[in-house]
Write an enzyme that holds these catalytic residues in place. Structure first.
Site, PDB file in Angstrom:
ATOM      1  N   SER A  46       0.849  -1.198   0.000  1.00  0.00           N
ATOM      2  CA  SER A  46       0.000   0.000   0.000  1.00  0.00           C
ATOM      3  C   SER A  46       0.885   1.248   0.000  1.00  0.00           C
ATOM      4  CB  SER A  46      -0.934  -0.007   1.213  1.00  0.00           C
ATOM      5  OG  SER A  46      -0.219  -0.253   2.400  1.00  0.00           O
ATOM      6  N   ASP A  84       5.969  -6.713   2.561  1.00  0.00           N
ATOM      7  CA  ASP A  84       5.381  -7.325   1.358  1.00  0.00           C
ATOM      8  C   ASP A  84       6.453  -7.579   0.302  1.00  0.00           C
ATOM      9  OD1 ASP A  84       2.660  -7.810   1.589  1.00  0.00           O
ATOM     10  OD2 ASP A  84       2.136  -5.721   1.232  1.00  0.00           O
ATOM     11  N   LYS A 107       5.365 -11.073   3.460  1.00  0.00           N
ATOM     12  CA  LYS A 107       3.986 -11.415   3.088  1.00  0.00           C
ATOM     13  C   LYS A 107       3.936 -11.591   1.574  1.00  0.00           C
ATOM     14  CE  LYS A 107       0.444  -8.372   3.679  1.00  0.00           C
ATOM     15  NZ  LYS A 107      -0.014  -8.071   2.297  1.00  0.00           N
ATOM     16  N   GLU A 167      -8.393 -10.073   2.891  1.00  0.00           N
ATOM     17  CA  GLU A 167      -8.765  -8.707   2.502  1.00  0.00           C
ATOM     18  C   GLU A 167     -10.090  -8.706   1.732  1.00  0.00           C
ATOM     19  OE1 GLU A 167      -5.659  -6.319   0.800  1.00  0.00           O
ATOM     20  OE2 GLU A 167      -7.014  -4.607   0.537  1.00  0.00           O
TER      21      GLU A 167
HETATM   22  O1  KIV Z   1      -0.214  -3.415   1.620  1.00  0.00           O
HETATM   23  C1  KIV Z   1      -0.945  -3.413   2.612  1.00  0.00           C
HETATM   24  O2  KIV Z   1      -1.110  -2.420   3.323  1.00  0.00           O
HETATM   25  C2  KIV Z   1      -1.635  -4.655   2.923  1.00  0.00           C
HETATM   26  C3  KIV Z   1      -2.730  -4.587   3.937  1.00  0.00           C
HETATM   27  C4  KIV Z   1      -3.914  -3.954   3.333  1.00  0.00           C
HETATM   28  C5  KIV Z   1      -3.031  -5.925   4.479  1.00  0.00           C
HETATM   29  O3  KIV Z   1      -1.349  -5.661   2.357  1.00  0.00           O
END
Ligand code: KIV
Length: 235
Positions: A46, A84, A107, A167
């Protein structure tokens, strides 16, 4: 390490512990979250729309993720730091680069990379899964209703992920997934029955340019900052 973490998170779920994960992309905010007691801090992709001004998360690069993971790691002493792996850059090498930048886990979206997820876990890096709406690979945000998610969650559990983000999953379906696996589910826009919740901190604090309807702001930082700056500018 990975096996113990898995056991720990299953035990947290069994004990009905409510997991809270919030996003951070820089050192000062990460430090505030850490000191306030947030359990998991996520450097999410995000980053693309919340911080870098992109329309979505698609253009977030490994270089962006490493840069911001490093910054966040400077501010975190206690919380678990998860980063991520951008969808198109998913590899063991890139998971290791995020760990070198300060992440304790990564993640990965979806189940396309199941073999890779197993490989990363075997290499000793804990992986968090992410199902439902997948910002890096789904077209447009929308509530996910497909029952296939239950089987996907089982596959990820078997692969060894220690927790699973859900999500925009229809709440009853999210509850079904939560019951189907022993690892904790962490919901965002997926109802109250998940084992934990994750939010984009800027949305929660009212600092994002745009935020989803399901977020209940606890502050209107945009308005507060604007008022303070106008006061500063006033002659
Ligand atoms: O990138 C992010 O902020 C996310 C959350 C919405 C779980 O993956």
């Amino acid at each position: 390490m990975e096996k113990n973490l898995n056991k720990l998170y299953k035990a947290k779920k069994a004990a009905r512990h409510k997991l809270i994960m919030l996003t951070a992309y820089d050192c000062p905010l990460a430090n505030i979250l850490d000191e306030a007691g947030v359990e998991i801090i996520l450097v999410g992709d995000s980053l693309g729309n919340v911080i870098l001004g992109h329309q979505d998360t698609h253009r977030v690069s490994m270089a962006d993720m490493i840069h911001h993971t490093r910054a966040v790691a400077q501010g975190v002493k206690r919380a678990m730091l998860v980063s991520d792996v951008p969808y198109r850059a998913a590899s063991l090498k890139n998971a290791r680069r995020l760990v070198a930048a300060g992440a304790q886990a990564v993640k990965i979206e979806g189940t396309r990379d199941l073999r890779l997820i197993k490989q990363i876990i075997r290499a000793g890096i804990p992986v968090m899964g992410h199902l439902g709406y997948l910002p890096q690979s789904s077209a447009k945000p929308g509530l996910q209703r497909s029952e296939t998610i239950v089987e996907q969650a089982r596959q990820l559990e078997q692969a060894g992920v220690f927790a699973l983000v859900l999500e925009l999953v229809e709440p009853k379906l999210a509850q079904k997934v939560t019951k189907a696996v022993k690892i904790p589910t962490i919901g965002i826009g997926s109802g109250k029955e998940c084992d934990g919740q994750v939010l984009v901190t800027y949305d929660l604090l009212g600092l994002s340019c745009w935020s989803p309807k399901f977020v209940k702001k606890i502050l209107d930082l945009r308005a507060l900052i604007s008022k303070a700056i106008k006061k500063y500018l006033a002659p």
